[in-house]
Scaffold this motif. Sequence first.
Motif, PDB file in Angstrom:
ATOM      1  N   SER A 115      11.218  17.585 -59.209  1.00 53.24           N
ATOM      2  CA  SER A 115      11.348  16.646 -60.610  1.00 53.24           C
ATOM      3  C   SER A 115      12.332  15.429 -60.653  1.00 53.24           C
ATOM      4  O   SER A 115      12.250  14.577 -61.207  1.00 53.24           O
ATOM      5  CB  SER A 115      11.563  17.639 -61.717  1.00 53.24           C
ATOM      6  OG  SER A 115      12.934  18.258 -61.613  1.00 53.24           O
ATOM      7  N   HIS A 116      13.244  15.637 -59.644  1.00 57.26           N
ATOM      8  CA  HIS A 116      14.084  14.369 -59.244  1.00 57.26           C
ATOM      9  C   HIS A 116      14.610  14.371 -58.005  1.00 57.26           C
ATOM     10  O   HIS A 116      14.734  15.247 -57.239  1.00 57.26           O
ATOM     11  CB  HIS A 116      15.280  14.396 -60.562  1.00 57.26           C
ATOM     12  CG  HIS A 116      16.083  15.302 -60.482  1.00 57.26           C
ATOM     13  ND1 HIS A 116      17.171  15.287 -59.639  1.00 57.26           N
ATOM     14  CD2 HIS A 116      16.270  16.468 -61.297  1.00 57.26           C
ATOM     15  CE1 HIS A 116      17.818  16.303 -59.844  1.00 57.26           C
ATOM     16  NE2 HIS A 116      17.422  17.061 -60.949  1.00 57.26           N
ATOM     17  N   ASP A 117      15.281  12.972 -57.649  1.00 56.51           N
ATOM     18  CA  ASP A 117      15.771  12.876 -56.318  1.00 56.51           C
ATOM     19  C   ASP A 117      17.095  13.439 -55.877  1.00 56.51           C
ATOM     20  O   ASP A 117      17.542  13.442 -54.995  1.00 56.51           O
ATOM     21  CB  ASP A 117      15.635  11.489 -56.024  1.00 56.51           C
ATOM     22  CG  ASP A 117      16.789  10.520 -56.829  1.00 56.51           C
ATOM     23  OD1 ASP A 117      17.651  11.063 -57.502  1.00 56.51           O
ATOM     24  OD2 ASP A 117      16.485   9.591 -57.115  1.00 56.51           O
ATOM     25  N   ALA A 160       7.109  14.364 -63.448  1.00 56.17           N
ATOM     26  CA  ALA A 160       8.602  13.960 -63.757  1.00 56.17           C
ATOM     27  C   ALA A 160       9.182  13.430 -62.425  1.00 56.17           C
ATOM     28  O   ALA A 160      10.007  12.313 -62.312  1.00 56.17           O
ATOM     29  CB  ALA A 160       9.556  14.999 -64.376  1.00 56.17           C
ATOM     30  N   GLY A 161       8.791  14.203 -61.257  1.00 61.96           N
ATOM     31  CA  GLY A 161       9.357  13.551 -60.156  1.00 61.96           C
ATOM     32  C   GLY A 161       8.921  12.022 -59.690  1.00 61.96           C
ATOM     33  O   GLY A 161       9.598  11.244 -59.090  1.00 61.96           O
ATOM     34  N   ASP A 164      11.019   9.593 -61.565  1.00 60.66           N
ATOM     35  CA  ASP A 164      12.256   9.295 -60.871  1.00 60.66           C
ATOM     36  C   ASP A 164      12.044   8.518 -59.600  1.00 60.66           C
ATOM     37  O   ASP A 164      12.790   7.586 -59.438  1.00 60.66           O
ATOM     38  CB  ASP A 164      12.895  10.698 -60.669  1.00 60.66           C
ATOM     39  CG  ASP A 164      14.418  10.384 -60.453  1.00 60.66           C
ATOM     40  OD1 ASP A 164      14.921   9.558 -61.042  1.00 60.66           O
ATOM     41  OD2 ASP A 164      15.067  11.313 -59.970  1.00 60.66           O
ATOM     42  N   SER A 167      10.924   4.692 -60.682  1.00 63.98           N
ATOM     43  CA  SER A 167      12.289   3.916 -61.149  1.00 63.98           C
ATOM     44  C   SER A 167      13.162   3.352 -60.239  1.00 63.98           C
ATOM     45  O   SER A 167      13.904   2.474 -60.698  1.00 63.98           O
ATOM     46  CB  SER A 167      13.240   4.864 -61.919  1.00 63.98           C
ATOM     47  OG  SER A 167      13.980   5.743 -60.948  1.00 63.98           O
ATOM     48  N   LEU A 223      10.974  11.675 -53.069  1.00 67.37           N
ATOM     49  CA  LEU A 223      12.361  12.222 -53.479  1.00 67.37           C
ATOM     50  C   LEU A 223      13.172  12.186 -52.402  1.00 67.37           C
ATOM     51  O   LEU A 223      14.484  11.710 -52.485  1.00 67.37           O
ATOM     52  CB  LEU A 223      12.234  13.589 -54.226  1.00 67.37           C
ATOM     53  CG  LEU A 223      11.464  13.465 -55.512  1.00 67.37           C
ATOM     54  CD1 LEU A 223      11.177  14.899 -56.052  1.00 67.37           C
ATOM     55  CD2 LEU A 223      11.888  12.771 -56.568  1.00 67.37           C
ATOM     56  N   HIS A 244      17.985   4.563 -65.711  1.00 64.50           N
ATOM     57  CA  HIS A 244      18.661   5.858 -65.655  1.00 64.50           C
ATOM     58  C   HIS A 244      19.945   5.640 -66.857  1.00 64.50           C
ATOM     59  O   HIS A 244      20.122   6.670 -67.464  1.00 64.50           O
ATOM     60  CB  HIS A 244      19.610   5.860 -64.232  1.00 64.50           C
ATOM     61  CG  HIS A 244      18.487   6.746 -63.599  1.00 64.50           C
ATOM     62  ND1 HIS A 244      17.574   6.116 -62.739  1.00 64.50           N
ATOM     63  CD2 HIS A 244      18.560   7.961 -62.833  1.00 64.50           C
ATOM     64  CE1 HIS A 244      16.852   6.966 -61.998  1.00 64.50           C
ATOM     65  NE2 HIS A 244      17.618   8.175 -62.017  1.00 64.50           N
ATOM     66  N   HIS A 260      14.579  14.705 -67.168  1.00 63.40           N
ATOM     67  CA  HIS A 260      15.150  13.564 -66.637  1.00 63.40           C
ATOM     68  C   HIS A 260      14.210  12.490 -65.957  1.00 63.40           C
ATOM     69  O   HIS A 260      14.165  11.487 -66.573  1.00 63.40           O
ATOM     70  CB  HIS A 260      16.083  14.004 -65.250  1.00 63.40           C
ATOM     71  CG  HIS A 260      16.651  12.782 -64.675  1.00 63.40           C
ATOM     72  ND1 HIS A 260      17.668  12.155 -65.087  1.00 63.40           N
ATOM     73  CD2 HIS A 260      16.439  12.404 -63.599  1.00 63.40           C
ATOM     74  CE1 HIS A 260      17.945  10.964 -64.297  1.00 63.40           C
ATOM     75  NE2 HIS A 260      17.083  11.297 -63.133  1.00 63.40           N
ATOM     76  N   GLY A 261      13.367  12.980 -65.009  1.00 65.95           N
ATOM     77  CA  GLY A 261      12.541  12.205 -64.735  1.00 65.95           C
ATOM     78  C   GLY A 261      11.337  11.512 -65.623  1.00 65.95           C
ATOM     79  O   GLY A 261      10.911  10.378 -65.617  1.00 65.95           O
ATOM     80  N   GLY A 265      11.289   7.530 -66.322  1.00 65.88           N
ATOM     81  CA  GLY A 265       9.863   7.143 -66.103  1.00 65.88           C
ATOM     82  C   GLY A 265       9.582   5.828 -67.224  1.00 65.88           C
ATOM     83  O   GLY A 265       9.020   4.915 -67.042  1.00 65.88           O
TER      84      GLY A 265
END
Length: 343
Positions: A115-117, A160-161, A164, A167, A223, A244, A260-261, A265
């Motif tokens: 879902s995020h880096d 969601a990933g 991120d 972005s 990611l 962010h 978060h992602g 986005g």
Amino acid sequence: MQLPREVLLGENLRGEVVNVARRVGLEGKALVLYGPKTREIAGREVELSLGEHFEVTGLTVKGATMREVQRTVDTIHDEEIRWLVAVGGGSIIDVAKLASFKTGVPFVSFPTTASHDGIASANASIKDSGVKTSIKAIPPVAVIADVKVIKTAPYRYLAAGVGDIISNLTAVRDWQLAHKIKGEYYSEYAASLSLMSAKMVIRNADIIRLGNEESVRKVVKGLISGGVAMSIAGSSRPASGAEHLFSHALDAIAPKPALHGEQVGVGTIIMAYLHGLKWERVRETLKRVGAPTNAYELGIDPELIVEALTIAHKIRPGRYTILGRDGLTREAAEKAAKITGVI
């Protein structure tokens, strides 16, 4: 420059932690961190596999808070732990990352979501006194991404990933702006790697939307590349800009923030518009992968979207972005959000 020494991406990798640990020279007692759910998904199996070759203990983490970080640090000291394995999503990995940094023991990242880096980066997002902040730590010595494990997570996390990763488009543009206006250090190589990841998810949106093993591979690669770009740059600049800051502002004011992602986005759509980029392409990609593109889909009041845009520049005053030193007026924020269809 600190980078993961090994990245393993494949299927049925729960038992590979032992081999990876040996290849990167880890020895001594290990601590496996997991959440209540990720313990059942993969944590327990990783712990049992490690237990056949190492002395090992497990610890259930209940959230990405400074209290949990300190509890992990105390366990490392009390149990004489030599290295960690973080089995979970962003929260578990962030706790391991900061505890690793504070104690000087290395950690292995075993993500259960994409879902995020944060799965490969040096930055940890931790709540302190109820406020989520980004803290500089260290990246994992190895990343083991089992696509079959990650695929079991709800598809929402994979989408969601993508938020991120995409972005990176506006993050790099903010970085270039700070370089020109403030003379901030800029790495073309780190920026190029970051942009490559964003363009990759745009090209592969239809494949990612399928939600299969190949979808997971595409997102995880993006990611991890973003995390490596940040390590090369020595900061989160290649993958974190005004979008962010907008997400962190929402975290602070929204009763129930989205992932978060997802927030990042949506923030990217608005910041792409402010930068004069092709914001419609960002929105279209997010739609194609099934990620939110507006306040309604985020489940956040449109008024809070506008408020977050007006206060985002205060989140990290030292980070120059398209929002400038004084931020957006309410009128400018509302206009940008309406034009892009976010509200």
